[in-house]
Design an enzyme around this catalytic site. Structure first.
Site, mmCIF file in Angstrom:
data_model
loop_
_atom_site.group_PDB
_atom_site.id
_atom_site.type_symbol
_atom_site.label_atom_id
_atom_site.label_comp_id
_atom_site.label_asym_id
_atom_site.label_seq_id
_atom_site.Cartn_x
_atom_site.Cartn_y
_atom_site.Cartn_z
ATOM 1 N N HIS A 110 -10.996 11.217 9.715
ATOM 2 C CA HIS A 110 -11.131 11.173 8.400
ATOM 3 C C HIS A 110 -12.529 10.601 7.917
ATOM 4 O O HIS A 110 -13.041 9.466 8.609
ATOM 5 C CB HIS A 110 -10.267 10.143 7.759
ATOM 6 C CG HIS A 110 -9.850 10.239 6.338
ATOM 7 N ND1 HIS A 110 -10.796 9.933 5.429
ATOM 8 C CD2 HIS A 110 -8.854 10.567 5.712
ATOM 9 C CE1 HIS A 110 -10.082 10.170 4.111
ATOM 10 N NE2 HIS A 110 -9.031 10.438 4.329
ATOM 11 N N ASN A 150 0.779 -1.175 -0.020
ATOM 12 C CA ASN A 150 0.187 -0.030 0.145
ATOM 13 C C ASN A 150 1.024 1.455 0.025
ATOM 14 O O ASN A 150 1.612 1.446 0.944
ATOM 15 C CB ASN A 150 -0.872 0.104 1.354
ATOM 16 C CG ASN A 150 -2.012 1.053 1.108
ATOM 17 O OD1 ASN A 150 -2.876 1.194 0.464
ATOM 18 N ND2 ASN A 150 -1.574 2.324 1.944
ATOM 19 N N GLU A 151 0.576 2.041 -1.247
ATOM 20 C CA GLU A 151 1.529 3.136 -1.089
ATOM 21 C C GLU A 151 2.700 3.401 -0.783
ATOM 22 O O GLU A 151 3.126 4.013 0.241
ATOM 23 C CB GLU A 151 0.646 4.435 -0.132
ATOM 24 C CG GLU A 151 -0.960 4.646 -0.516
ATOM 25 C CD GLU A 151 -1.463 5.559 0.521
ATOM 26 O OE1 GLU A 151 -2.562 6.315 0.137
ATOM 27 O OE2 GLU A 151 -0.930 5.718 1.639
ATOM 28 N N GLU A 180 -7.263 7.563 12.232
ATOM 29 C CA GLU A 180 -7.945 8.389 11.061
ATOM 30 C C GLU A 180 -9.441 8.692 11.591
ATOM 31 O O GLU A 180 -10.165 8.471 10.853
ATOM 32 C CB GLU A 180 -7.879 7.223 9.992
ATOM 33 C CG GLU A 180 -6.611 7.222 9.347
ATOM 34 C CD GLU A 180 -6.575 6.424 8.154
ATOM 35 O OE1 GLU A 180 -7.619 5.897 7.772
ATOM 36 O OE2 GLU A 180 -5.336 6.560 7.406
ATOM 37 N N GLU A 185 -7.883 4.987 -4.012
ATOM 38 C CA GLU A 185 -8.567 5.785 -3.087
ATOM 39 C C GLU A 185 -9.019 7.232 -3.337
ATOM 40 O O GLU A 185 -8.336 8.015 -3.786
ATOM 41 C CB GLU A 185 -7.752 5.956 -1.919
ATOM 42 C CG GLU A 185 -7.188 4.600 -1.079
ATOM 43 C CD GLU A 185 -6.400 4.590 -0.121
ATOM 44 O OE1 GLU A 185 -6.032 5.788 0.323
ATOM 45 O OE2 GLU A 185 -5.802 3.473 0.384
#
Length: 680
Positions: free
Chosen positions: A390, A151-152, A387, A339
């Protein structure tokens, strides 16, 4: 037309969900809601290693089995992830040598995410082991459409470790590249400041020196670190291909991420995805030059060209070859937004609530720039840990949030899949980025600023743009723009020369071909192997502090007066003609913009000058321009035109009132100018 034909003909939507965060009875409820909302894909498990393997070798699959079956029962297609961005505590405490070191030589500890060194052989072993385990479990499941690796990559400055496993591996990498220490010392210019090495073990990562680090050392360390990411991912991809045949493999890349060569890392994937957070991008990732005025105007939408540039960059990472699509062979294989922001984010310096209409506008823009799937982050807002601030499509209490309503109102059939008809290529190169930013020579100017300035000028002229590698195939493009390709090899110069000889217009920005592939300057100066094509050499460069400006005056088709800031360079002509000169100051009378045949070089950093030069070049190349008002953008795809208004107020344009933060899709004939377009 069959249902499969219909689903393959237009944009599809998805979401990122976290069954490990909620009670076990929620996935069936969420899956039904997602289907009713019109979603087709759900991404799972990128951070779930501790739940999948709570103890070494002890796997607990039941919760994920149930979730996958719940989504499958509602007809959703699952994107599973290798959970390697979050190695669990038991692994880190047993093998602390997995941890990475920051650029201050400090260990980056457990307790967040991305806490590993790509070069660690211990972590590589466990990465392969968990990848094999999850792929053996779900690789043949009918619900699984494909895989996301990790991921990322690079998020939170994690693309490079400056100690531990990477420090140990770096000398091996150098030995394989250079063969001898004499060759290394010559390549890096180590005679300067007595930096010569007499043993491979003497070479360390380029940090914590008393003053400036050798830029060639930095360039090679960045190449090395990028190779570690490529190797790491390739090991996972090989296992996924073996154990889950017929399913796509992708990775979700980051906003303006600079820590590795994305072109190299993307090879072997079926398509690319990226994570789009427009308001956070504007606040945290915007290059220098995006001032407070623009940050305020676009605070609730993000800037259209920052978002658009990333869309076009990731669309251009892969080209050619047979690749699996979103539903296997022969299905759409364009990029995704894995995303997509659907409310306020939590990680930027400021996190304003998006404007009404922003989520729909972002979705439409993604489609127009080539996305075949847009997946919203996240399904339900997190109720725990980092998060909680978020947003998601659902609020914490599971009621639909504002973005949910905008997604529900979208007509996905209005967004057909198909090509983006770009006749203009903008060249990009991570090695040029690394060496440019190592010695920027001007505060407030970096590689991204210079590159995005040219991109924004093209978008203000209503031009669709392919962002591609500086060594990519240039055939078929009418105009090639190289804003900041400072590192030019002899082979690259030949490729560009061939494109110009075939009829393409080439536009270059400052510092073009200033460096050799090793990071030095060319012995005969800028433009090195491009000197004959350009018909000039560098005369002077002037790094301008914020209170200094340089005036440029044009003549002929480039008439007018322009103000340059931050950077100005001038040229000695050897076959080229000057289109504009500096007036006043130390560069008075020297050439600021030059042209030889189809090659134009702009030496001054000036938005207005760049726009004027590009407009003239486009018209000369027969590429129609359509200048648009501030905050209005147009994009074309699959025979459709997307007109976007990113402004917080309505805009009158072409006899139509565009409401605030809105878009309209209408057909356009690909071979005919739009109303109002200006052709040569």
């Amino acid at each position: 037309m069959t249902q499969a034909d219909v689903s393959s003909s237009h944009l599809l939507l998805g979401t990122c969900d976290y069954p490990e965060h909620v009670p076990q009875d929620r996935p069936p409820v969420y899956a039904r809601m997602q289907r009713e909302l019109g979603l087709s894909f759900v991404r799972l498990a990128e951070f779930a290693w501790s739940r999948l393997e709570p103890l070494p070798g002890t796997f607990e699959w039941g919760w994920l089995d149930d979730a996958v079956e719940a989504y499958h029962a509602e007809g959703l297609r699952v994107v599973l992830c290798t959970p390697t961005p979050t190695p669990p505590a038991w692994l880190i405490r047993a093998h602390p040598e997995i941890l990475a070191f920051d650029d201050q030589g400090r260990v980056r500890e457990f307790g967040s995410r991305r806490h590993y060194d790509f070069a660690s052989p211990v972590f590589r072993e466990h990465s392969r082991r968990i990848t094999r385990a999850i792929a053996e479990r779900y690789g043949q499941h009918p619900a699984v459409a494909g895989w996301q690796t990790d991921n990322e990559f690079g998020c939170h400055a994690t693309s490079r470790s400056y100690g531990g496993a990477s420090a140990a591996r770096f000398p091996e990498w150098l030995r394989a590249k250079y063969g001898t220490l004499d060759a290394l010392n010559a390549a890096w210019g180590n005679v300067f400041w007595s930096m010569e090495y007499t043993d491979w073990a003497q070479v360390k990562p380029p940090i914590l020196t008393v003053t400036e680090v050798n830029p060639s050392h930095v360039l090679d360390y960045n190449r090395f670190a990028s190779d570690m990411i490529r190797e790491f991912q390739a090991e996972q991809v090989e296992l996924l291909r073996e154990l889950s045949p017929g399913r796509f493999v992708t990775h979700n890349f980051m906003i303006f991420e600079s820590g590795f060569d994305h072109y190299d890392v993307a090879r072997g994937l079926d398509f690319v995805t990226w994570d789009n957070y427009p308001t956070g991008m504007l606040e945290l990732f915007a290059p220098p030059g995006i001032g407070e005025d623009l940050r305020t105007r676009y605070a609730r939408t993000g800037h259209p060209d920052l978002v658009g540039f990333n869309h076009d960059l990731y669309r251009g990472l892969l080209s050619g070859g047979e690749r699996l699509g979103r539903d296997g062979a022969g299905t759409p294989d364009g990029p995704w937004v894995m995303e997509q922001q659907c409310g306020q984010v939590n990680w930027a310096p400021y996190n304003p609530m998006p404007a009404d209409g922003a989520v729909a506008l972002w979705t439409a823009q993604a489609w127009a720039h080539g996305a075949d799937v847009v997946s919203y982050f996240r399904w339900r807002a997190a109720t725990m840990a980092q998060e909680v601030m978020h947003s998601g499509l659902l609020r914490h209490d599971e009621t639909p949030d504002r973005g949910f309503a905008e997604v529900a109102a979208l007509d996905q059939t209005a967004f057909p899949v198909g090509p983006v008809p770009a006749r203009v290529a903008l060249l990009h190169d991570y090695e040029s980025l690394w060496i440019y930013d190592q010695q920027p020579h001007a505060q407030g100017l970096n590689y991204w600023t210079q590159t995005v300035t040219y991109y924004m000028a093209l978008r203000r002229l209503g031009i669709d743009v392919d962002v591609i590698h500086a060594d990519a195939d240039l055939s078929g493009y009418a105009v090639v723009v190289a804003p900041a390709i400072t590192l030019v090899s002899a082979e690259r110069a030949v490729r560009w020369t061939d494109a110009v000889n075939a009829g393409a217009q080439l536009v270059c920005g400052p510092r073009t071909a200033f460096r050799t592939p090793g990071g030095e300057t060319w012995p005969d100066g800028q433009f090195g192997p491009l000197a004959e094509l350009v018909g000039a050499r560098l005369l002077q460069y002037d790094s301008l502090r914020p209170t200094l400006r340089q005036t440029v005056t044009g003549a002929g088709d480039l008439s007018g007066t322009f103000e340059a800031a931050t950077w100005a360079e001038s040229y000695r002509l050897n076959g080229a003609q000057a289109l504009a000169h500096y007036r006043g100051g130390p560069l008075d009378g020297q050439a600021a913009v030059i042209r030889r045949g189809n090659v134009t070089v702009i030496g001054a950093h000036s938005d207005a000058l760049i726009g004027a030069v590009l407009e003239g070049v486009l018209c000369a190349a027969g590429v129609p321009v359509l200048p648009v008002p501030e905050g209005v953008r147009v994009s074309r795809r699959a025979g459709q035109l997307l007109v976007q208004n990113w402004n917080p107020e309505p805009v009158e344009w072409q006899g139509t009132t565009l409401p605030p933060v809105s878009f309209v899709v209408r057909p356009v004939e690909a071979d005919q100018p739009l109303e109002g377009e200006q052709d040569a």
